[in-house]
Write an enzyme that holds these catalytic residues in place. Structure first.
Site, mmCIF file in Angstrom:
data_model
loop_
_atom_site.group_PDB
_atom_site.id
_atom_site.type_symbol
_atom_site.label_atom_id
_atom_site.label_comp_id
_atom_site.label_asym_id
_atom_site.label_seq_id
_atom_site.Cartn_x
_atom_site.Cartn_y
_atom_site.Cartn_z
ATOM 1 N N LYS A 76 9.526 -16.846 -10.227
ATOM 2 C CA LYS A 76 8.732 -15.807 -10.889
ATOM 3 C C LYS A 76 7.621 -16.420 -11.759
ATOM 4 C CE LYS A 76 9.065 -11.885 -13.955
ATOM 5 N NZ LYS A 76 9.783 -11.323 -15.090
ATOM 6 N N ASN B 64 0.849 -1.194 0.000
ATOM 7 C CA ASN B 64 0.000 0.000 0.000
ATOM 8 C C ASN B 64 0.881 1.240 0.000
ATOM 9 O OD1 ASN B 64 0.398 0.924 2.880
ATOM 10 N ND2 ASN B 64 -0.396 -1.139 3.250
ATOM 11 N N LYS C 45 -11.083 -3.263 19.226
ATOM 12 C CA LYS C 45 -9.673 -3.636 19.421
ATOM 13 C C LYS C 45 -9.186 -3.287 20.825
ATOM 14 C CE LYS C 45 -8.759 -3.096 14.458
ATOM 15 N NZ LYS C 45 -7.724 -3.133 13.420
HETATM 16 N N1 CTP Z 1 -3.955 -3.095 12.099
HETATM 17 C C1 CTP Z 1 -3.222 -4.131 12.603
HETATM 18 N N2 CTP Z 1 -3.173 -5.319 11.954
HETATM 19 C C2 CTP Z 1 -3.869 -5.507 10.819
HETATM 20 C C3 CTP Z 1 -4.631 -4.444 10.289
HETATM 21 C C4 CTP Z 1 -4.647 -3.247 10.957
HETATM 22 O O1 CTP Z 1 -2.570 -3.966 13.642
HETATM 23 N N3 CTP Z 1 -3.799 -6.673 10.214
HETATM 24 C C5 CTP Z 1 -4.005 -1.823 12.843
HETATM 25 C C6 CTP Z 1 -3.430 -0.601 12.114
HETATM 26 O O2 CTP Z 1 -2.060 -0.455 12.402
HETATM 27 C C7 CTP Z 1 -4.253 0.542 12.685
HETATM 28 C C8 CTP Z 1 -5.576 -0.107 13.005
HETATM 29 O O3 CTP Z 1 -5.355 -1.524 13.087
HETATM 30 O O4 CTP Z 1 -3.706 1.041 13.874
HETATM 31 C C9 CTP Z 1 -6.671 0.138 12.008
HETATM 32 O O5 CTP Z 1 -6.224 -0.173 10.718
HETATM 33 P P1 CTP Z 1 -7.164 0.051 9.442
HETATM 34 O O6 CTP Z 1 -6.443 -0.428 8.222
HETATM 35 O O7 CTP Z 1 -7.720 1.437 9.449
HETATM 36 O O8 CTP Z 1 -8.390 -0.863 9.755
HETATM 37 P P2 CTP Z 1 -8.629 -2.396 9.719
HETATM 38 O O9 CTP Z 1 -8.763 -2.891 11.119
HETATM 39 O O10 CTP Z 1 -7.633 -3.090 8.863
HETATM 40 O O11 CTP Z 1 -10.077 -2.456 9.054
HETATM 41 P P3 CTP Z 1 -10.554 -1.993 7.572
HETATM 42 O O12 CTP Z 1 -9.393 -2.262 6.656
HETATM 43 O O13 CTP Z 1 -11.715 -2.855 7.314
HETATM 44 O O14 CTP Z 1 -10.931 -0.547 7.664
#
Ligand code: CTP
Length: 399
Positions: free
Chosen positions: A289, A209, A342
């Site tokens: 690959k 990302n 969380k």
């Molecule tokens: N996070 C995490 N582990 C993951 C995904 C997210 O620790 N596998 C943490 C990120 O570091 C952030 C928080 O959870 O602090 C929220 O991340 P975000 O990407 O906004 O949300 P998600 O929980 O992944 O949910 P969604 O993608 O459905 O919005």
């Protein structure tokens, strides 16, 4: 904070050198000991006798003077000092510092010094803005040298602009605050995550990302500047960190980030998950690959562990756990759901709809929501300033 500190004061040849007599008095009044190292040009603006009388120490200005106490005076002095203040620092001395030139007592002492250095530049405003000076300042800053920015005002040359040396009282306060802040979170342990994670499809390709890691790095740096011991678990990002209180662990995948965080978390007083962790990984990454073919490859995705949710399950009442939420719609509702699901103390919401906020920018605009139902909206500002706001919010609610 400066009581019994040993200060090496470097003076170069700018008109503001006469003001250092007052700076020495301020340091001494605060209980510090001062020794001066000066360039020959500094004596056009302040006399050696003045500096020696006020500091009650011999001024070091000549590498080869017969009356030096040691043959290697620059080493003895720099071993002696707790920190180094260079005021005023001319364009010339800044150029020497940035380029490793050691042709006088001051520049030689700088090269022999490996503790905190504070520099108060002073020069004409056109010189100050010159790309060569700005490049030198930026380079020294990137190496951890602290600059006490020149304020805007009337200059000795008759110009009005940025370049005059900061007033001695403000130099004193800057240094004093620095050491006060540096002790604020001493002994606290902080875990920060930053950047994206990459999930391999084959040895060449990955799913990732756009996270640059800038927000997480800013948080790590501000925590370290406040004296905390920081462990930074960073995904693949280009930014370097050089604060001695930051221990950096580089990872690539969500699973590697999880393995590191779960080990470190139990010892952390504060944890801030600023990383943009991948939610999915590849079930069956290829060992070699994937070649082009008419039949398109099928990629099977499986979920990664939600690191933050796992840490939330293990959190004790003595720990604070902070998450980020990156949303494009129903921002507040989604952020508050994440806060509760969380088990966080508060969540920092970024909206991708805000211009200048989110991935890649040096600025951010966020809202904080906490467990007690309080919220705080922080307008667009640098990620470093946002990091300070997040940390002061955390310190207000700390257990
Ligand atoms: N996070 C995490 N582990 C993951 C995904 C997210 O620790 N596998 C943490 C990120 O570091 C952030 C928080 O959870 O602090 C929220 O991340 P975000 O990407 O906004 O949300 P998600 O929980 O992944 O949910 P969604 O993608 O459905 O919005």
């Amino acid at each position: 904070m400066l009581n019994s500190k040993k200060i090496l004061l470097g003076i170069s040849g700018g008109i503001a050198a006469y003001k250092t007599a007052y700076l020495i008095r301020l340091f001494i009044k605060a209980g510090a000991e001062v020794k001066v190292v000066a360039t020959q040009n500094a004596f056009h603006f302040v006399t050696k006798v003045t500096l020696e009388t006020l500091s009650k120490n011999k001024v070091y200005d000549n590498l080869f003077a017969e009356n030096n106490d040691y043959l290697t005076e620059h080493i003895a002095l720099t071993d002696w000092a707790d920190f180094f203040v260079v005021a005023p620092a001319t364009a010339n001395i800044i150029g020497k510092f940035a380029n490793g030139i050691a042709d006088d007592a001051l520049s030689t002492s700088f090269l022999a010094f490996n503790k905190e250095v504070f520099i108060a530049p002073a020069m004409n405003c056109k010189m100050y803005e010159h790309f060569a000076i700005q490049k030198n300042i930026a380079f020294l800053q990137s190496k951890g040298i602290k600059f006490i920015e020149a304020p805007v005002g009337e200059l000795a040359c008759g110009y009005e602009g940025k370049g005059r040396m900061e007033e001695p009282e403000n130099i004193f306060t800057f240094v004093d605050n620095y050491f006060e802040n540096a002790a604020l979170l001493k002994g606290k342990r902080v875990l920060i995550t930053a950047g994206p994670t990459y999930e391999a499809i084959d040895p060449v390709r990955f799913i990732g990302n756009h996270s640059s890691g800038k927000m997480g790095i800013a948080l790590a740096e501000v925590f370290a500047q406040l004296g905390a011991n920081v462990t930074l678990v960073a995904g693949p990002i280009q930014i370097s960190t050089n604060h001695p209180l930051i221990e950096r662990i580089n990872v690539i995948t969500a699973n590697e980030m999880y393995e590191k965080c779960i080990k470190i978390f139990s010892k952390s007083d504060y944890t801030v998950m600023a990383a943009a962790v991948a939610d999915f990984t590849i079930a069956n990454p290829e060992g070699s690959k994937i070649k082009k073919s008419k039949k398109l490859p099928q990629i099977k995705l499986i979920p990664t562990i939600d690191i933050l949710a796992e840490l939330g399950k293990n959190k004790t009442s003595k720990q604070l756990l902070i998450g980020f939420a990156l949303e494009t719609d129903k921002e507040k509702r989604n952020a508050i759901n994440k806060l509760n699901n969380k088990n966080l103390d508060f969540i920092v919401l970024n909206s991708l709809n805000d211009i200048g906020a989110g991935f890649g920018y040096d600025t951010n605009k966020v809202s904080i929501f906490d467990r007690e139902g309080n919220s705080k909206h922080i307008e667009l500002k640098s990620k470093k300033e946002i990091a300070k706001d997040i940390i002061s919010y955390l310190l207000k609610i700390q257990v």
